[in-house]
Design an enzyme around this catalytic site. Structure first.
Site, short mmCIF file in Angstrom:
data_model
loop_
_atom_site.label_atom_id
_atom_site.label_comp_id
_atom_site.label_asym_id
_atom_site.label_seq_id
_atom_site.Cartn_x
_atom_site.Cartn_y
_atom_site.Cartn_z
N LEU A 447 0.84 -1.21 0.00
CA LEU A 447 0.00 0.00 0.00
C LEU A 447 0.86 1.25 0.00
CD1 LEU A 447 -2.78 -1.03 2.54
CD2 LEU A 447 -2.63 -1.47 0.10
N GLY A 487 2.58 -9.17 6.31
CA GLY A 487 2.86 -8.37 7.49
C GLY A 487 2.81 -6.89 7.12
N GLY A 488 2.50 -6.04 8.11
CA GLY A 488 2.41 -4.62 7.82
C GLY A 488 1.37 -4.35 6.75
N ASP A 489 1.75 -3.59 5.71
CA ASP A 489 0.83 -3.31 4.61
C ASP A 489 1.22 -4.06 3.34
OD1 ASP A 489 2.24 -0.19 3.34
OD2 ASP A 489 3.19 -1.89 4.31
N GLU A 490 1.83 -5.24 3.52
CA GLU A 490 2.28 -6.05 2.39
C GLU A 490 1.34 -7.24 2.19
OE1 GLU A 490 7.08 -5.21 2.80
OE2 GLU A 490 6.25 -7.17 3.33
#
Length: 575
Positions: A447, A487-490
């Site tokens: 993102l 994980g995160g925005d991945e």
């Protein structure tokens, strides 16, 4: 002197036998069940530690991949050119922007540097974390680091190799954000087209922030331990117990938990320590040995996860209370029944005793006279109730084990498969593609400006964004395609059974178009962009690591080219 009748004597004998049988059976049932529950809880704790260790390995691998990508950037070679030309300066400026963008995406990155191999290891590009942002240091602020192991050791390495420093306290006085804090430096050499090592790219990882984020994903009662290959505590619930070697007073994990010495010596890969096996702190601790650094340098990490012993034995404590109540009830009933009709109850008492013994062995009790309205009926219903309680406790344990297994393979926020499960899906897709001969596409979705959403509208809105993106991705792929959150925005998308290589760009365009309509976030229409990288099997790799790395590389270049776009991996574009 009146003689005691045989009925009385038989009744007393049956009463004594019944009480003894109930007590012994209850005791055996409790010991057997308690041991099983305790072992199961310890296995669950060890499984959680292994999952956490795998997560740590994957995270360090991600840092290694990031520094490798930076070292292979064309700007890195141009920035380390022999002459300080405008082209070299432009390359340094471009690298500084890339460094800052990467640090914005990964809050645990405290510093990223490009250090030349000449001029005593003079820093050429340096970006430090400052508060919630970053700052680039130039001119006289750049220092010579040729004496540092992470520089001269990395300069000896070949293309694509990565150097991991020992974990220690930061002693560089020019780093206010992580001064005196635990850090890890990850470096990779910068090599030109002729094979000449020009310098190194270095990422400094803020371990205090990294493990703080890691602990947020664990239950509040869990505590994390980390030690190096010598056993020195690096992470401990009590900060005063860490990095004792920095102050001349080593504090070793094997001294606090003696069984861990087997991990340090390499005789075991995991161990669970409880108060009766060397831990007097009222907690159960599971330790695993994790590889760290080069295979031949003998380094490794010891990761531990602790849980209060009262939580580990919670089900056992409940079972003990239930067993005690049932033993008391059975004893009273045995005495009453024996006193009334010794001969009449001999058969039913044996039936009850056999039923209790069957339950203690984990077998189903036979037919019990639960519809009787006398004491035998009460006893039969008590046995049935005990069986239900034990079955319920075992079902609850199995449910918890299933939940832990689900959490180990799925992202708790979006419900999508996590990185570990996606690796399994990707390996399976490769196996199927090898048999069928049909290509498939791996899309790496990252993102754009997600950190700004988190900072400006709060983490709750950020979580809603991640859930909304996950739902839209699932809605725009086929039922048999796989969407995962690394994980995160991945995110990653696996599209199988493509007709030809040209379909990869069509798939990426389809997913890119789904981001063109606003998302309803917190009751407001919100535009969310995404940068998408595509790799195609077998064109861009026949192994999972190559496909994922190439898709990540393509996504990274999509971001460099302006974000909110997609790019199919092109051979040599990431070099």
């Amino acid at each position: 002197m009146a003689r005691i009748g045989i009925a009385t004597r038989l009744g007393l004998l049956l009463a004594a036998f019944g009480v003894l049988a109930v007590v012994l059976t209850g005791y055996y049932t409790y010991l057997n069940g308690s041991q099983r529950l305790r072992l199961a809880a310890e296995r669950d704790l060890l499984t959680a530690t292994q999952v956490l260790g795998r997560s740590l390995e994957i995270s360090l691998g991600k840092v290694a991949r990031d520094v490798g990508v930076l070292a292979r950037l064309p700007d890195a070679v141009r920035a380390l050119g022999a002459e300080d030309t405008p082209d070299a300066q432009a390359a340094r400026d471009g690298l500084a922007e890339s460094f800052a963008a990467m640090m914005a995406s990964y809050p645990s990155y405290a510093r990223i540097r490009l250090i030349g191999g000449a001029d005593h290891g003079l820093e050429q590009v340096r970006v430090d974390r400052l508060g919630s942002g970053t700052v680039r240091l130039t001119g006289l602020a750049l220092q010579e680091k040729g004496h540092a192991p992470y520089v001269f050791e990395t300069l000896r390495r070949g293309p694509g190799q990565v150097y991991l420093s020992d974990i220690g306290l930061n002693r560089e006085d020019d780093a206010p954000t992580v001064a005196g804090q635990p850090i890890l430096r990850v470096a990779s050499p910068v090599i030109d087209g002729d094979g000449v090592v020009l310098g190194v790219a270095v990422i400094t990882l803020d371990l205090q922030r990294y493990f703080g984020q890691l602990h947020q994903d664990l239950p509040a009662s869990y505590r994390v331990y980390l030690a190096n290959h010598r056993g020195d505590f690096l992470v401990h619930p009590d900060p005063a117990q860490t990095f004792g070697f920095e102050h001349g007073r080593p504090l070793l994990v094997q001294q606090t938990y003696p069984p861990v010495a087997e991990l340090i010596e390499g005789r075991r890969g995991s161990v669970v320590v409880t108060p009766d096996s060397g831990n007097g702190d009222g907690e159960a601790v599971a330790f695993v040995r994790l590889p760290f650094g080069d295979v031949d340098d003998g380094r490794f990490l010891v990761l531990g996860l602790s849980q209060p012993l009262d939580e580990v034995l919670a089900l056992s404590t409940s079972q003990r209370q239930s067993t005690l109540e049932l033993v008391l009830l059975f004893s009273l009933l045995a005495v009453g029944i024996s006193a009334l009709v010794a001969r009449a109850v001999t058969g039913p008492v044996n039936t009850m005793a056999n039923a209790v013994m069957a339950i203690s062995r984990g077998e189903k009790a036979g037919v019990l006279p639960v519809h009787r309205q006398d004491e035998l009926g009460v006893l039969a219903r008590s046995v049935a109730h005990m069986q239900q309680q034990i079955a319920s406790q075992l079902d609850e344990l199995e449910h918890r084990r299933s939940e832990l297994d689900h959490l180990a393979h799925h992202d708790s926020l979006t419900g999508l498969p996590n990185r570990r499960m996606f690796q399994i899906y990707l390996e399976a897709a490769i196996t199927r593609a090898r048999r069928s001969g049909k290509p498939f596409a791996l899309l790496f979705v990252d993102l754009d400006h997600f950190k700004e959403i988190n900072d400006e509208r709060g983490h709750a809105v950020g979580d809603e964004v991640l859930r909304a993106v996950a739902n839209r991705l699932r809605a725009h792929v086929r039922a048999d395609d796989t969407v995962a959150r690394l994980g995160g925005d991945e995110f990653t998308v696996l599209e199988e059974n493509l007709e030809g290589p040209e379909d990869a760009a069509l798939v990426a365009a389809k997913l890119h178009d789904c981001f063109l309509e606003p998302f309803q976030i917190d009751g407001k229409p919100t535009m969310i962009g995404a940068s998408i990288g595509v790799s195609l099997y077998p064109t861009h790799g026949e192994e999972a690591t190559d496909l994922l790395s190439n898709a990540d590389n393509a996504m990274y270049h999509a971001k460099l080219e302006g974000r909110n776009s997609f790019r199919v991996y092109a051979e040599g574009a990431g070099e």
